[in-house]
Design a protein around this motif. Structure first.
Motif, mmCIF file in Angstrom:
data_model
loop_
_atom_site.group_PDB
_atom_site.id
_atom_site.type_symbol
_atom_site.label_atom_id
_atom_site.label_comp_id
_atom_site.label_asym_id
_atom_site.label_seq_id
_atom_site.Cartn_x
_atom_site.Cartn_y
_atom_site.Cartn_z
ATOM 1 N N PHE A 95 0.631 -1.272 0.133
ATOM 2 C CA PHE A 95 -0.045 -0.107 0.093
ATOM 3 C C PHE A 95 0.911 1.219 -0.225
ATOM 4 O O PHE A 95 0.458 2.047 -0.596
ATOM 5 C CB PHE A 95 -0.964 -0.154 1.100
ATOM 6 N N GLN A 102 1.817 2.547 -3.240
ATOM 7 C CA GLN A 102 0.861 2.695 -4.366
ATOM 8 C C GLN A 102 0.348 3.958 -4.574
ATOM 9 O O GLN A 102 -0.855 4.315 -4.971
ATOM 10 C CB GLN A 102 -0.336 1.639 -4.111
ATOM 11 N N TYR A 147 -3.670 6.904 -6.397
ATOM 12 C CA TYR A 147 -4.813 7.578 -5.893
ATOM 13 C C TYR A 147 -4.417 9.211 -5.380
ATOM 14 O O TYR A 147 -5.246 9.880 -5.065
ATOM 15 C CB TYR A 147 -5.523 6.764 -4.727
ATOM 16 N N SER A 192 -8.374 0.654 4.121
ATOM 17 C CA SER A 192 -7.269 0.563 3.277
ATOM 18 C C SER A 192 -6.314 -0.697 3.651
ATOM 19 O O SER A 192 -5.758 -1.153 2.563
ATOM 20 C CB SER A 192 -6.596 1.868 3.054
ATOM 21 N N VAL A 229 -6.059 -0.232 -2.007
ATOM 22 C CA VAL A 229 -6.054 1.006 -2.465
ATOM 23 C C VAL A 229 -7.310 1.378 -2.927
ATOM 24 O O VAL A 229 -7.422 2.794 -3.025
ATOM 25 C CB VAL A 229 -4.986 1.143 -3.405
#
Ligand SMILES: Cc1cc2nc3c(=O)[nH]c(=O)nc-3n(C[C@H](O)[C@H](O)[C@H](O)COP(=O)(O)OP(=O)(O)OC[C@H]3O[C@@H](n4cnc5c(N)ncnc54)[C@H](O)[C@@H]3O)c2cc1C
Length: 437
Positions: free
Chosen positions: A265, A268, A272, A393, A398
């Motif tokens: 995470f 990533q 976003y 999350s 994500v």
């Protein structure tokens, strides 16, 4: 029996898009007696960022219901139809609807769904063991200031996120130093300022900077944009990358060990946190337009620079920002009348969840544990469940805050709630494989 005496099947906390979608899907099902409480007076979706010209970052098909049931009366297309705008929408030929329209659509739906109740703040929840176990939900009616108590078999938490801001910024006058979440109510203040600075480089920062850039020529303020990132990085928007926002990726991510999930995470961010390409294009085009001819614009875009502190100027109005260029390892100062922080959001996990701390399981980081089907893990076997949209999350990855997965999540929740397959869940919904096939 009064509303307070009966035991509802489900009580929802918060009416943002995630719980509104669940309320919309349940609205057509007589089997579930539900209530959804929202503390705001009416539905509002990030009102401080409803800037004209901004677009929803997912196709309108990610409305409240379509991904589960395109025939549902609460669909976006039904909203368009009921508002007699079908031909205009048809000729518009766009999937990415204005953000203001998404808000208007959700308001339209929320007015039609009786289970959604506004100006109602949930202040506490406790689990009660009697002949039939239930949750006791205390709700403050913000119009009458009365406290009412409701009973529910199950809870669904959709309390969203809240803006985060460094402490030193919070202590300064809100009219001068504020979060992008408060941009719209402070637009006039920006227009009358000598200088405005935006701090941060996500989508909200870029949308705010673009809007200020448009207004700068008329209003005459100096405009700066500062970020600690190495560049104004674009969001990863290729079609195959978007497949990370699919039920398949959620399923793959969920079964990984928690340590791996946290590591993955953390890498990533650009799925976003970056800026949409079209927003960067708009900004670049404006900067280019303004660079033509003699009249230069007073604008600065500074990367690689952390804003580490802020204090009022010793003389006159405005603020001094203490900035650190982390590659050159040099400090510098930057002055501005108005400072807008685009420093993100964090999940709003209401305090009352912590009152249920003995009832719930927590990981070493103090985060609640979540089952694959979005139920909070409990320390004891009881029939009552708390389903959750917020702060997942770390368990589901994500896509957890993405509107495109909300309806899928609600399909899973409804299937569990009703104990049967109301909605068929896809075996495989994307082209690539994340797991070994
Ligand atoms: C500016 C911005 C733009 C975004 N744009 C997109 C986008 O284009 N596409 C996308 O996929 N995602 C987007 N997101 C991500 C975001 O996750 C979703 O937009 C969405 O708002 C999440 O919905 P939600 O229902 O979880 O939370 P929210 O919309 O935050 O709603 C939660 C609600 O719960 C209420 N509440 C909280 N506590 C209580 C309580 N105790 N009692 C009663 N009510 C309570 C709050 O008042 C709030 O109305 C955006 C996020 C932001 C901040």
């Amino acid at each position: 029996m009064t509303a307070q005496d009966k035991i509802y099947d489900l009580i929802g906390v918060g009416v943002g898009p995630f719980n509104l979608s669940l309320a919309a899907l349940l609205d057509e099902m007589d089997e579930v007696d539900s209530l959804f409480f929202e503390k705001k007076k009416h539905f509002e979706w990030h009102p401080g960022m409803l800037i004209e010209g901004t677009k929803l970052q997912v196709p309108f098909l990610a409305d409240l219901v379509t991904m589960a049931d395109p025939t549902n009366i609460h669909s976006f297309l039904n909203y368009i139809s009921k508002n007699d705008r079908m031909y205009q929408f048809y000729f518009l030929q766009r999937l990415d609807i204005p953000r203001r329209e998404y808000n208007d659509y959700c308001q339209w739906a929320s007015r039609r769904i009786e289970s959604c109740q506004f100006a109602q703040r949930v202040s506490s929840i406790r689990h009660v063991k009697e002949q039939t176990d239930y949750f006791e939900v205390v709700v403050e009616d913000l119009s009458s200031e009365e406290l009412n108590t409701y009973k529910a078999k199950h809870i669904v938490m959709g309390t969203g996120s809240v803006p985060t801001m460094p402490k030193s910024f919070k202590e300064l006058p809100k009219k001068d130093v504020f979060h992008t979440a408060d941009y719209i109510p402070n637009q006039e203040r920006c227009r009358s300022a000598e200088s405005v600075t935006v701090v941060g480089s996500g989508q909200s920062a870029a949308e705010t900077f673009r809007e200020l850039l448009k207004e700068q020529r008329e209003c005459g303020f100096r405009l700066d944009w500062i970020t600690r990132s190495p560049g104004f990085e674009s969001m990863e928007e290729s079609k195959l990358s978007l497949e990370h926002f699919s039920p398949d990726y959620v399923k793959y991510f969920y079964q990984l060990p928690q340590k791996d999930k946290d590591e993955i995470f953390a890498t990533q961010g650009l799925y976003y946190k970056g800026i949409s390409n079209h927003t960067i294009d708009d900004i670049y085009n404006l900067l280019y337009e303004y660079s033509i001819g003699e009249e230069k614009i007073d604008t600065g875009l500074q990367v690689l620079s952390e804003v580490n502190g802020i204090h009022p100027k010793e003389e006159g109005d405005g603020y001094v920002l203490d900035c650190y260029h982390w590659q050159k390892k040099e400090w510098f100062k930057h002055e501005s009348d108005v400072v807008i922080t685009a420093t993100g959001y964090k999940p709003y996990v209401p305090g009352f969840i912590h009152h249920l701390s003995d009832f719930l399981e927590w990981d070493e980081e103090g985060r609640y544990k979540v089952e694959a089907d979005y139920r909070l893990k409990k320390t004891e076997h009881v029939e009552n469940e708390i389903y959750v949209h917020t702060g997942i999350s770390h368990t589901h990855g994500v896509g957890s805050t993405n509107l495109g997965l909300a309806v899928h999540r609600n399909k899973v929740i409804i299937n569990h709630l009703l104990g049967r397959e109301v909605y068929k869940l896809p075996e495989k919904s994307i082209f690539q494989s994340f797991d070994i096939e």
